[in-house]
Design an enzyme around this catalytic site. Structure first.
Site, short mmCIF file in Angstrom:
data_model
loop_
_atom_site.label_atom_id
_atom_site.label_comp_id
_atom_site.label_asym_id
_atom_site.label_seq_id
_atom_site.Cartn_x
_atom_site.Cartn_y
_atom_site.Cartn_z
N GLY A 1 29.98 40.80 40.96
CA GLY A 1 31.12 40.28 40.78
C GLY A 1 32.42 40.45 39.69
O GLY A 1 31.80 41.77 39.58
N SER A 2 33.23 40.24 39.17
CA SER A 2 33.92 41.14 37.55
C SER A 2 32.53 40.77 37.02
O SER A 2 33.11 41.65 35.61
CB SER A 2 35.26 39.61 37.24
OG SER A 2 35.70 39.51 38.78
N THR A 3 31.83 40.87 36.88
CA THR A 3 31.19 41.36 35.69
C THR A 3 30.32 42.76 36.14
O THR A 3 30.46 42.87 35.27
CB THR A 3 29.24 40.62 35.51
OG1 THR A 3 28.54 41.05 37.51
CG2 THR A 3 29.28 38.60 35.63
#
Length: 627
Positions: A326-328
């Protein structure tokens, strides 16, 4: 008329019979003498050896297994002595009747019988098989008083493995179990069969398996004279067994306990690493299990409870399960953009809330007009990274990310690690069979840019990548063992930090990404979780989609719990000189700020402040950002 033989004829016949008899007797004595000579002279050495073997028994002395302790000396695996009631099946004619009779004087439960049968059927041929372990002194006394009734049954003093903290850190410590035929075959293939004579148990998982050679020790022996009944009469010679080496870990077990407690009843994983050395400070997989169940042979009931649970407690999620980041993934994408020159620090990118590629609109959760790199991380702009992924191209993305260890095993010193998936055209060609499936499409690159699509990494890979970024580009092989302590001498052999590579990164680029991640926890998507923290920490929230909504709006409360998005969070602290880098994943936990970030906060609070929370991390989503 009767015919009489003359006396001379009778005498002659008698003499013939006497001579024949004498010759026969002499022949018999000659045969006996020849046989005697053959046995006593020709085969003297052979029968002398056989006689000595019958008179002398060589008994193995099993070594004391090495202990495992954390960085502060807290013991995680140890040994203790206890009495065991054991049956030698080859010396017992009526096994069931014998067990029934034993049950009249010693408590033998159905699970003891089931375990006995299981060991008898599945394990290699033991001299004796335990029917009851950990006898009390009273039980030993009752059996000894009636021992004469039970030939082939003995009470033996045995060493038992004990995991004093039970389920804590069980996935990394592992467990031992009784040796079976497959274990014996592996030992023989390594040429160590002699060193395992008399050994009943062997490492089956975790550090107990990967450091088996160090923990086991060296088997000794006792040469004893035995009588016709096979009982020892006197000791002739002996060689002392050498205990196994002890292991000192990089793990902080109290930090591990704080992390496990923070998860509460939720499923997930957490890995915390020292960026300066690659030493693992905590490695959590939830739910966990009690390794003590496996030592004597796990019962059918317990095995079914663990193996059939939908929560999969035996699965080491931290190193085996791979999830979309995801956004990590965005801080690493930002670093790739700066390194390749596709983005500058001040460059602003239009952010209307979507990105159009090939006639398809890739949506963002909010329109912001325009954002620069710093803002893109703080507010977690999808549009910025759609555009960046398109400009970089999949080959540049894959090439840059591979340097951080994404999509490759880290080499951590526990078994069972997965590779994960770093998507690329080459990977897709190898992954699929049909030509139309092997083709890489530009739209797939767009999804990869925000940590979705084919991206799949273990929490360990994600934590190690964070540690690599904040230490300036040194990629270490994560390790759990810091020292091997040799038995007897006490010499400590250090497991030196092993840098895999040095990634060429511009310190200014690294610092820019780090500053943005610190701002995430001040005013961005991690602000709620880190409100009031007396230290500065960097972080990035992430949300990974579990299944496709096919264009419908995601509403967590209307989605089945196990179909909800995964919650992720990466972090480092303190911001100015990080001593911990971590990755948190909560399965079906929703937004990253909702479930994963509060867990990270509790872990960092303990690491920096020594503060232990009373309650698990809050699941309250009120005020949480969507990324």
């Amino acid at each position: 008329m009767t015919e009489f033989r003359s006396p001379d004829q009778e005498l002659q016949g008698f003499r013939v019979r006497v001579v024949v008899s004498l010759l026969f007797i002499l022949a018999c004595f000659a045969v006996l003498a020849g046989r005697f000579y053959h046995l006593q002279v020709v085969r003297h050495e052979y029968f002398h050896t056989r006689a000595e073997d019958n008179r002398i028994a060589l008994l193995p002395v099993v070594p004391n297994r090495g202990t495992i302790a954390d960085r502060n000396g807290a013991v995680l695996a140890r040994n203790y002595a206890a009495y065991t009631l054991e049956i030698n099946p080859s010396q017992v004619r009526r096994l069931d009747e014998t067990i029934d009779a034993l049950a009249e004087i010693i408590d033998i439960l159905p699970r003891d019988r089931a375990r006995f049968r299981k060991i008898l059927e599945e394990s290699r041929n033991f001299e004796s098989v335990p029917i009851r372990t950990r006898l009390t002194d009273e039980e030993v006394a009752r059996f000894v008083a009636q021992r004469y009734r039970f030939p082939g049954v003995e009470v033996q003093a045995r060493l038992f493995r004990d995991y004093p903290l039970g389920p804590v850190a069980s996935h990394l410590i592992g467990y031992i179990g009784r040796m079976n035929e497959r274990d014996q075959q592996r030992v023989e293939e390594r040429g160590e069969a002699a060193n395992y004579r008399g050994t009943d148990h062997i490492g089956k998982a975790g550090l107990e398996l990967s450091y088996e050679a160090d923990l086991h020790g060296t088997t000794g022996f006792e040469q004893v004279e035995v009588n016709a009944g096979g009982r020892a009469v006197r000791l002739l010679a002996s060689q002392t067994a050498l205990p196994g080496n002890d292991l000192e870990l990089t793990l902080d077990v109290e930090l591990q306990q704080v992390a496990e407690h923070a998860f509460g009843n939720r499923r997930g994983a957490l890995v915390a690493i020292d960026p300066a050395t690659g030493g693992v400070l905590a490695l959590v997989s939830m739910p966990t299990f009690d390794p003590n169940l496996f030592v004597d042979g796990i019962s059918t009931k317990d095995w079914q409870a663990l193996n059939e649970s939908e929560d999969l407690p035996l699965l080491n999620r931290a190193i085996y399960s791979a999830y979309p980041p995801g956004s990590t993934f965005k801080p690493f994408m930002a670093l790739a953009g700066l390194t390749t020159g596709k983005r500058t620090l001040e460059q602003r990118v239009p952010d209307p809330g979507y990105f159009i590629y090939g006639g398809h609109r890739f949506m963002d959760h909010k329109a912001r007009g325009s954002v620069n790199l710093h803002e893109s991380i703080v507010v977690s702009s999808n549009t910025y990274y759609y555009s960046l992924a398109n400009d970089l191209g999949i080959d540049n993305i894959a090439g840059f990310m591979s340097q951080f260890g994404f999509g490759a095993r880290t080499g951590i010193d526990v078994p069972g690690e997965a590779e994960g998936v770093l998507p690329s055209p080459e990977w897709k060609r190898n992954r699929f069979r049909k030509p139309e499936q092997q083709r890489w499409y530009g739209g797939e690159t767009i999804s990869v840019g925000i940590g979705q699509g084919y991206n799949a990494y273990t929490p360990l890979q994600l934590a190690n990548a964070v540690a690599t970024m904040v230490n300036g580009g040194r990629l270490f092989r994560p390790h759990l063992v810091s020292h091997v302590v040799y038995a007897g001498s006490g010499v400590r052999r250090a497991v030196e930090p092993r840098p895999v590579r040095q990634i060429e990164l511009d310190p200014r680029h690294v610092e820019a990404v780090r500053r943005a991640m610190v701002e995430v926890n001040k005013t961005g998507t991690g602000a709620r979780a880190f409100a009031g923290a007396p230290y500065a920490a960097g972080g990035k929230t992430g949300t990974a989609q579990v299944y496709s909504l096919r264009g419908q709006r995601y509403e967590e409360g209307k989605v089945a719990e196990r179909l909800r998005d995964h919650s992720l969070f990466i972090a480092f602290a303190p911001a100015e000189a990080p001593t911990i880098a971590l990755a948190v994943l909560v399965e079906n936990g929703g937004f990253g700020s909702q479930s994963a970030a509060p867990i990270a906060r509790q872990v960092i609070d303990y690491h920096l402040l020594g503060r232990k929370p009373e309650q698990p991390a809050s699941e309250d989503a009120e005020g949480a950002d969507v990324q």
